[in-house]
Write an enzyme that holds these catalytic residues in place. Structure first.
Site, PDB file in Angstrom:
ATOM      1  N   HIS A 154       4.812   4.802   1.887  1.00 22.67           N
ATOM      2  CA  HIS A 154       5.656   5.010   0.700  1.00 22.67           C
ATOM      3  C   HIS A 154       4.821   5.425  -0.510  1.00 22.67           C
ATOM      4  O   HIS A 154       3.635   5.099  -0.608  1.00 22.67           O
ATOM      5  CB  HIS A 154       6.530   3.779   0.403  1.00 22.67           C
TER       6      HIS A 154
ATOM      7  N   ASP B 233       8.031   2.744 -11.049  1.00 21.37           N
ATOM      8  CA  ASP B 233       9.093   1.919 -10.474  1.00 21.37           C
ATOM      9  C   ASP B 233       9.171   0.568 -11.165  1.00 21.37           C
ATOM     10  O   ASP B 233       8.319   0.228 -11.989  1.00 21.37           O
ATOM     11  CB  ASP B 233       8.883   1.745  -8.959  1.00 21.37           C
TER      12      ASP B 233
ATOM     13  N   ASN C 220       3.003   1.695   4.753  1.00 19.76           N
ATOM     14  CA  ASN C 220       4.037   2.392   5.540  1.00 19.76           C
ATOM     15  C   ASN C 220       4.259   3.823   5.051  1.00 19.76           C
ATOM     16  O   ASN C 220       5.224   4.470   5.437  1.00 19.76           O
ATOM     17  CB  ASN C 220       5.360   1.613   5.503  1.00 19.76           C
TER      18      ASN C 220
ATOM     19  N   GLU D  57      10.739   4.255   0.354  1.00 21.64           N
ATOM     20  CA  GLU D  57      10.399   3.774   1.689  1.00 21.64           C
ATOM     21  C   GLU D  57      10.687   4.857   2.731  1.00 21.64           C
ATOM     22  O   GLU D  57      11.398   5.828   2.441  1.00 21.64           O
ATOM     23  CB  GLU D  57      11.213   2.511   2.006  1.00 21.64           C
TER      24      GLU D  57
HETATM   25  C1  F6R Z   1       3.480   0.820  -7.380  1.00 23.55           C
HETATM   26  C2  F6R Z   1       3.955   1.688  -6.329  1.00 23.55           C
HETATM   27  C3  F6R Z   1       3.582   1.518  -4.906  1.00 23.55           C
HETATM   28  C4  F6R Z   1       2.128   1.118  -4.691  1.00 23.55           C
HETATM   29  C5  F6R Z   1       1.866   0.894  -3.214  1.00 23.55           C
HETATM   30  C6  F6R Z   1       0.450   0.449  -2.955  1.00 23.55           C
HETATM   31  O1  F6R Z   1       3.993   1.255  -8.630  1.00 23.55           O
HETATM   32  O2  F6R Z   1       4.694   2.548  -6.636  1.00 23.55           O
HETATM   33  O3  F6R Z   1       3.817   2.722  -4.222  1.00 23.55           O
HETATM   34  O4  F6R Z   1       1.297   2.113  -5.188  1.00 23.55           O
HETATM   35  O5  F6R Z   1       2.737  -0.079  -2.733  1.00 23.55           O
HETATM   36  O6  F6R Z   1       0.280  -0.828  -3.495  1.00 23.55           O
HETATM   37  P1  F6R Z   1      -1.180  -1.413  -3.703  1.00 23.55           P
HETATM   38  O7  F6R Z   1      -1.867  -0.503  -4.649  1.00 23.55           O
HETATM   39  O8  F6R Z   1      -0.959  -2.764  -4.307  1.00 23.55           O
HETATM   40  O9  F6R Z   1      -1.812  -1.440  -2.373  1.00 23.55           O
END
Ligand code: F6R
Length: 277
Positions: A138, A67, A136, A143
């Site tokens: 995702h 992303d 959450n 989301e």
């Molecule tokens: C990042 C991504 C998100 C993260 C998720 C967890 O490229 O796609 O899904 O993997 O938000 O974030 P962290 O690892 O910072 O807790």
């Protein structure tokens, strides 16, 4: 789905790095899906150590980011193009021209998203997709409410996600509102999914994803539909799993063939259960 529970974040990193290395040894021109955020950082560092020791060569590996934020200038330290270049491409000695991040700065974001899916298809498809999980539920920036078949597209970040990611920015308001993310359908097309999670803040999302219903309200639950998905969890992230003992039992008996009383020719010589998950 295979659920690997280890003691701590260091072991999560080692297990994830080992999985990537196994895939790289099978295919030096591996197509690797790259998550950002903090979850995979230690795994990338572990891989970088092995590259620096001369054990691994990532120069032929293609990379696809999961992303990108919309609207951050190219040089912003938190744009995922910058993060991937700094934290993954450089330390792993990847070839920069082989690593792709969705373009979140162009005039036509829908076209950028379509181009990204087309580039993945042109590469032959992602072999191994590394994932983190949001509190959450995702994955990528899909989301809750995201279609389980969605393609790479523009999404609006949830307030929870912006609050969680505010630690990387000066303030909550500085976290972009929008992103381009691989869709859940796109992610599901990868041949292998490896999700890493550490810490108590991920425990509820991990349990919902692994043991709850498959639902758009918990996007990571789409892993249940994938034939080759692994979650690598530290003890805290695994704490809410109802079937935790079973996953540990599976791991303890991986590769072991039971000898049945009365079946003197069983197991046959050479029988392997290394694939038991
Ligand atoms: C990042 C991504 C998100 C993260 C998720 C967890 O490229 O796609 O899904 O993997 O938000 O974030 P962290 O690892 O910072 O807790």
């Amino acid at each position: 789905m295979e659920i690997v529970i280890v003691d701590d974040a260091e072991q999560v990193a080692r297990h994830a790095a080992d999985a990537v290395v196994r895939a790289l040894r099978r295919k030096p021109t591996l197509v690797l899906g790259l998550a950002t955020g903090s979850s995979p950082v230690a795994a990338y560092e572990e891989l970088a150590r092995r590259v620096q020791a001369g054990e691994l060569d990532f120069s032929g590996v293609q990379g696809f980011a999961l992303d990108e934020y919309v609207g951050l200038r190219a040089t912003h330290p938190e744009s995922y193009a910058t993060v991937i270049a700094r934290d993954v491409v450089a330390p792993l000695h990847m070839t920069p021209s082989l690593v792709h991040v969705p373009d979140g700065r162009g005039q036509d974001l829908d076209a950028a998203a379509r181009d990204f899916d087309a580039a993945i298809a042109a590469s032959g498809g992602i072999d191994v997709q590394i994932l983190g999980i949001g509190a959450n539920g995702h994955i990528g920036f899909n989301e809750p409410g995201s279609s389980l078949r969605s393609r790479t597209r523009v999404k609006t970040l949830a307030a929870r996600t912006r609050a969680d990611n505010a630690r990387f920015f000066d303030s909550f308001e500085d976290v972009p509102l929008h992103c381009i993310t691989q869709g859940l359908g796109t992610i599901s097309e990868a041949r292998e999914l490896i999700l890493v999670a550490q810490g108590a803040t991920k425990a509820a999302a991990v349990a919902a994803a692994a043991e709850g219903p498959v639902t758009a309200m918990c996007p990571a639950s789409v892993l249940q539909l994938h034939p080759r998905a692994t979650m690598i969890l530290d003890a805290k992230a695994a704490a809410d799993l109802a079937h935790r003992d079973y996953y540990l039992h599976v791991a303890a008996n991986k590769g072991r063939v039971q000898e049945y009383a009365g079946l003197s020719d069983y197991p046959p010589t050479g029988l392997e259960l290394s694939a038991a998950r």
